[in-house]
Enzyme design. Structure first.
Site, mmCIF file in Angstrom:
data_model
loop_
_atom_site.group_PDB
_atom_site.id
_atom_site.type_symbol
_atom_site.label_atom_id
_atom_site.label_comp_id
_atom_site.label_asym_id
_atom_site.label_seq_id
_atom_site.Cartn_x
_atom_site.Cartn_y
_atom_site.Cartn_z
ATOM 1 N N TYR A 34 23.859 28.589 35.084
ATOM 2 C CA TYR A 34 24.774 28.910 33.976
ATOM 3 C C TYR A 34 25.998 28.023 34.129
ATOM 4 O O TYR A 34 26.798 28.208 35.054
ATOM 5 C CB TYR A 34 25.120 30.384 34.113
ATOM 6 C CG TYR A 34 26.050 30.975 33.089
ATOM 7 C CD1 TYR A 34 25.660 31.104 31.761
ATOM 8 C CD2 TYR A 34 27.290 31.485 33.470
ATOM 9 C CE1 TYR A 34 26.502 31.696 30.831
ATOM 10 C CE2 TYR A 34 28.133 32.085 32.546
ATOM 11 C CZ TYR A 34 27.727 32.189 31.227
ATOM 12 O OH TYR A 34 28.562 32.787 30.324
ATOM 13 N N ARG A 39 28.374 42.172 34.421
ATOM 14 C CA ARG A 39 29.388 42.642 35.373
ATOM 15 C C ARG A 39 28.892 43.867 36.124
ATOM 16 O O ARG A 39 29.268 44.100 37.269
ATOM 17 C CB ARG A 39 30.709 42.895 34.644
ATOM 18 C CG ARG A 39 31.335 41.564 34.251
ATOM 19 C CD ARG A 39 32.640 41.658 33.540
ATOM 20 N NE ARG A 39 33.200 40.319 33.394
ATOM 21 C CZ ARG A 39 34.161 39.994 32.541
ATOM 22 N NH1 ARG A 39 34.683 40.910 31.739
ATOM 23 N NH2 ARG A 39 34.625 38.765 32.488
ATOM 24 N N GLN A 51 38.034 61.830 64.937
ATOM 25 C CA GLN A 51 38.499 62.024 63.555
ATOM 26 C C GLN A 51 39.336 60.852 63.040
ATOM 27 O O GLN A 51 39.209 60.437 61.887
ATOM 28 C CB GLN A 51 39.315 63.323 63.484
ATOM 29 C CG GLN A 51 39.517 63.842 62.098
ATOM 30 C CD GLN A 51 40.548 64.955 62.035
ATOM 31 O OE1 GLN A 51 41.627 64.866 62.618
ATOM 32 N NE2 GLN A 51 40.197 66.027 61.343
ATOM 33 N N GLU A 68 32.098 35.923 37.866
ATOM 34 C CA GLU A 68 31.904 36.785 36.689
ATOM 35 C C GLU A 68 33.213 37.468 36.267
ATOM 36 O O GLU A 68 33.206 38.599 35.761
ATOM 37 C CB GLU A 68 30.819 37.837 36.947
ATOM 38 C CG GLU A 68 29.447 37.455 36.437
ATOM 39 C CD GLU A 68 29.456 37.077 34.966
ATOM 40 O OE1 GLU A 68 29.611 35.868 34.693
ATOM 41 O OE2 GLU A 68 29.317 37.952 34.107
ATOM 42 N N GLY A 69 34.335 36.798 36.502
ATOM 43 C CA GLY A 69 35.652 37.348 36.158
ATOM 44 C C GLY A 69 36.316 37.922 37.388
ATOM 45 O O GLY A 69 35.767 38.806 38.046
ATOM 46 N N THR A 70 37.506 37.410 37.719
ATOM 47 C CA THR A 70 38.204 37.876 38.934
ATOM 48 C C THR A 70 38.701 39.320 38.734
ATOM 49 O O THR A 70 38.760 39.821 37.610
ATOM 50 C CB THR A 70 39.432 36.988 39.211
ATOM 51 O OG1 THR A 70 40.349 37.148 38.110
ATOM 52 C CG2 THR A 70 39.065 35.528 39.364
HETATM 53 C C1 LIG Z 1 30.432 30.735 44.847
HETATM 54 C C2 LIG Z 1 30.751 30.649 43.385
HETATM 55 C C3 LIG Z 1 29.728 30.658 42.451
HETATM 56 C C4 LIG Z 1 30.023 30.524 41.087
HETATM 57 N N1 LIG Z 1 28.992 30.465 40.164
HETATM 58 C C5 LIG Z 1 29.272 30.127 38.873
HETATM 59 C C6 LIG Z 1 28.226 29.851 37.944
HETATM 60 O O1 LIG Z 1 27.035 29.948 38.264
HETATM 61 N N2 LIG Z 1 28.572 29.482 36.678
HETATM 62 C C7 LIG Z 1 29.865 29.354 36.281
HETATM 63 O O2 LIG Z 1 30.097 28.996 35.129
HETATM 64 N N3 LIG Z 1 30.886 29.634 37.134
HETATM 65 C C8 LIG Z 1 30.617 30.005 38.420
HETATM 66 N N4 LIG Z 1 31.648 30.251 39.303
HETATM 67 C C9 LIG Z 1 33.023 30.136 38.838
HETATM 68 C C10 LIG Z 1 33.764 31.458 38.804
HETATM 69 O O3 LIG Z 1 33.304 32.262 37.756
HETATM 70 C C11 LIG Z 1 35.257 31.123 38.731
HETATM 71 O O4 LIG Z 1 35.617 30.587 39.998
HETATM 72 C C12 LIG Z 1 36.112 32.316 38.394
HETATM 73 O O5 LIG Z 1 35.893 32.710 37.074
HETATM 74 C C13 LIG Z 1 37.616 32.026 38.594
HETATM 75 O O6 LIG Z 1 37.989 30.823 37.998
HETATM 76 P P1 LIG Z 1 38.833 29.742 38.844
HETATM 77 O O7 LIG Z 1 38.106 29.527 40.122
HETATM 78 O O8 LIG Z 1 39.071 28.588 37.983
HETATM 79 O O9 LIG Z 1 40.187 30.478 39.197
HETATM 80 P P2 LIG Z 1 41.464 30.601 38.244
HETATM 81 O O10 LIG Z 1 41.056 31.054 36.901
HETATM 82 O O11 LIG Z 1 42.280 29.377 38.354
HETATM 83 O O12 LIG Z 1 42.223 31.794 38.971
HETATM 84 C C14 LIG Z 1 42.983 31.635 40.162
HETATM 85 C C15 LIG Z 1 43.730 32.937 40.413
HETATM 86 O O13 LIG Z 1 44.624 33.209 39.315
HETATM 87 C C16 LIG Z 1 44.337 34.467 38.722
HETATM 88 N N5 LIG Z 1 44.520 34.336 37.279
HETATM 89 C C17 LIG Z 1 43.799 33.567 36.432
HETATM 90 N N6 LIG Z 1 44.256 33.694 35.183
HETATM 91 C C18 LIG Z 1 45.282 34.553 35.231
HETATM 92 C C19 LIG Z 1 46.170 35.082 34.262
HETATM 93 N N7 LIG Z 1 46.059 34.780 32.965
HETATM 94 N N8 LIG Z 1 47.129 35.938 34.671
HETATM 95 C C20 LIG Z 1 47.246 36.279 35.961
HETATM 96 N N9 LIG Z 1 46.427 35.825 36.923
HETATM 97 C C21 LIG Z 1 45.467 34.974 36.568
HETATM 98 C C22 LIG Z 1 42.898 34.754 39.095
HETATM 99 O O14 LIG Z 1 42.624 36.136 39.080
HETATM 100 C C23 LIG Z 1 42.821 34.161 40.499
HETATM 101 O O15 LIG Z 1 43.349 35.066 41.417
HETATM 102 C C24 LIG Z 1 31.362 30.425 40.660
HETATM 103 C C25 LIG Z 1 32.398 30.449 41.603
HETATM 104 C C26 LIG Z 1 32.108 30.540 42.950
HETATM 105 C C27 LIG Z 1 33.241 30.518 43.941
#
Ligand SMILES: Cc1cc2nc3c(=O)[nH]c(=O)nc-3n(C[C@H](O)[C@H](O)[C@H](O)COP(=O)(O)OP(=O)(O)OC[C@H]3O[C@@H](n4cnc5c(N)ncnc54)[C@H](O)[C@@H]3O)c2cc1C
Length: 547
Positions: free
Chosen positions: A126, A247, A283, A369-371
């Site tokens: 994906y 999710r 405990q 899948e969304g942090t």
């Molecule tokens: C091992 C692994 C496998 C993955 N597999 C896939 C895959 O198969 N396909 C795919 O498409 N993606 C994949 N991903 C990507 C993953 O979905 C993203 O890493 C994730 O969505 C976060 O995006 P980013 O890494 O760019 O972090 P960012 O979006 O830059 O976020 C960094 C930090 O900022 C926070 N943040 C972000 N936006 C905001 C906001 N508006 N306000 C406040 N805080 C915010 C986040 O919560 C996080 O703590 C994978 C990632 C990993 C590490």
């Protein structure tokens, strides 16, 4: 008619996972692959092969699959996570990769691609995330430029980069999100396309057995019939439509990994003698390192199961509930794995005892899948909207149902869950009237408190039903757990809520009014019996036996 498999077929799949894991993925091999940072592609392909066919679960029967429902996906995901989260992630990627086609494909695309994946056991990836676009997908830059022949669009040229793509360097099929002139659009791409390459897989903190690679697209031609849905501009809808479902899958990963870690800690605590007695009899050990985690994991299970059953009964898309399930279960799984290392002391820090690997692996569940932060935002945004639509009464309308549950089942803690929900209502209204959500942090914290309150109410419903539970806990133990969770939820909502609402307000707001409205003293008094309930749960954990 609810969708999904019959109980017998689901049990058959669950035992097939156990058998496959015992034969092909023994603990020593998993440790070795983790150490070498190696993806066992041949084993993954065997999982998709004719003997096992795990991918068939996600494919509708009309295309040669088994047509599993959300409940089946939850049980299978939990079982896979208990084996290894890297392997689970590879399976998740196929599920995710197919999703745009499942929700948005034309009838011809569904038939062609899903039948091929079913028959040929294709590994799917994906491709959505980009180096500079993760949580904010709208910032994606991969471009899709139309290619015309005789004034007709015959295909697109894709240019851009994708980042962190699971199965990236081993997949046979990819769904790639790109920006076409008509907006975000998914494209189906087969491996080997000219100009399309996967770069070196990443060296990761955890799920090292999974393949995660960046992708490069340089003038890659995709024929027009591979535009998912046949028209441009549907990509974002297709990406978000299935969040309730996907999710839930990651929530079950958090649950499975957390349960696995706590079971190991329990086994260890029964054997490990310190100061003249096994740790399990102490405990301060059980009530800090085992009981709270067993409770939170079971609360997560209750929430996942309820959401899965609602999806199978035809309610959709349940994206808010999917986000709550993911947030509560992935955070519970992480906390449980962390506590398991502590429970094993120095041995927990050693690779041989495996909780260290579970801790590294489960970390991903709060990221992909969304942090967790994006989950908090999604939950707060959705319920804020629901509350506005109900003229500030959304949670007050929930309370009578929880009060009725308390009247029917007075021993599950529903009275305390109702206190938590009322306190949440007061906080939301205070934030609304004071316009406090102009502070982003207040909005996100609301997402956390909403999750606590809704999970507490759900856990009470689950505990009020005396039927057998997947976890095997007896009804009186589940009831003690739901009471503990309701107390924790109510207590966290008032402590954290007061802290941040006061922290955001100016000095003129009425302090005592807020505390009285939230019924803080009743929530404090409701903590009575907490220790005795923890004793009951600790005794139950001691009496359970795990492989
Ligand atoms: C091992 C692994 C496998 C993955 N597999 C896939 C895959 O198969 N396909 C795919 O498409 N993606 C994949 N991903 C990507 C993953 O979905 C993203 O890493 C994730 O969505 C976060 O995006 P980013 O890494 O760019 O972090 P960012 O979006 O830059 O976020 C960094 C930090 O900022 C926070 N943040 C972000 N936006 C905001 C906001 N508006 N306000 C406040 N805080 C915010 C986040 O919560 C996080 O703590 C994978 C990632 C990993 C590490």
């Amino acid at each position: 008619m609810p969708t999904g498999l019959d109980a017998e077929t689901l049990d058959m799949i669950l035992s097939a996972i156990d058998d496959f894991a015992a034969k092909r993925l023994p603990a020593a091999l998993l440790r070795e692959l983790d150490h070498k940072d190696e993806c066992p592609e041949d084993i993954l392909r065997d999982m998709y092969g004719p003997q096992f066919g795990i991918h068939l679960l996600f494919i509708p029967e009309e295309y040669g699959g088994m047509g599993g429902g959300a409940f089946d996906v939850y049980r299978v995901s939990e079982a896979l996570a208990r084996v290894d989260l890297g392997v689970s992630s590879a399976v998740l990627a196929t599920f995710l990769g197919l999703d745009p086609i499942v929700v948005g494909g034309t009838p011809e695309q569904k038939k062609k691609w899903m039948s091929r994946v079913a028959e040929e056991g294709l590994l799917v990836a994906y491709g959505v995330t980009e180096p500079t676009a993760g949580s904010d997908l709208a910032a994606s830059r991969t471009r899709a430029d139309p290619v015309e022949e005789d004034g007709k669009v015959v295909g697109y040229r894709l240019n851009g980069n994708k980042q962190f793509i699971t199965n990236g360097s081993i997949a046979d099929l990819y769904t790639i999100l790109a920006v076409a002139p008509g907006g975000f659009t998914f494209f189906i791409l087969e491996k080997g396309a000219e100009g399309f390459s996967a770069d070196k897989p990443e060296d990761k903190h955890g799920i090292r057995i999974s393949d995660t690679a960046p992708l490069t697209l340089e003038d890659v031609f995709v024929p027009v019939e591979n535009v998912v849905g046949g028209v441009e501009g549907q990509g974002m809808v297709q990406a978000t439509e299935v969040f309730g479902y996907t999710r839930l899958m990651v929530a079950a990963f958090g649950l499975g990994a957390g349960v696995q870690a706590i079971e190991r800690a329990i086994n260890y605590a029964k054997e490990r003698v310190q100061a003249g007695a096994p740790l399990i009899d102490k405990q301060a050990f059980t009530h800090k390192l085992l009981v709270p985690h067993a409770v939170r994991l079971e609360a997560s299970r209750a929430y996942i199961e309820e959401t899965a059953r609602r999806i199978d009964d035809g309610e959709s898309p349940l994206n808010t509930e999917g986000a709550i399930a993911k947030l509560v279960a992935s955070e519970a799984g992480n906390a449980a794995a962390d506590a398991a290392i502590q429970a094993l002391g120095g041995y927990g820090y050693m690779k041989e005892y495996e909780v260290e690997k579970i801790r590294r692996d489960v970390r991903i569940t709060t990221i992909y899948e969304g942090t967790s932060e994006i989950m908090e935002w999604t939950i707060a945004r959705d319920r804020w909207r629901d509350n506005l639509q109900q003229r500030g009464q959304f949670y007050l309308q929930v309370v009578p149902g929880v009060d009725a549950l308390h009247a029917r089942a007075p021993d599950v803690g529903a009275d305390v869950a109702a206190l938590a929900i009322r306190a949440l209502h007061v906080l939301i209204e205070r934030a609304r009237l004071g316009r406090l959500t102009r502070n982003q942090h207040i909005l996100f914290r609301l997402g956390e408190w909403i999750t606590l309150a809704e999970t507490a109410a759900c856990f009470c419903r689950y505990a009020a039903d005396d039927g057998p539970k997947v976890s095997g806990f007896a009804p009186q133990v589940i009831k003690a757990m739901s009471r503990v969770y309701a107390r924790e939820a109510a207590s966290s909502i008032v402590e954290q809520g007061l802290r941040w609402i006061y922290g955001a307000e100016d000095g003129s707001a009425d302090v005592r009014g807020l505390e009285a409205d939230m019924n803080v003293s009743a929530i404090h008094t409701a903590q009575r019996g907490l220790l005795a309930d923890c004793d009951t749960i600790a005794q139950a954990l001691k009496e359970m036996s795990f492989d």
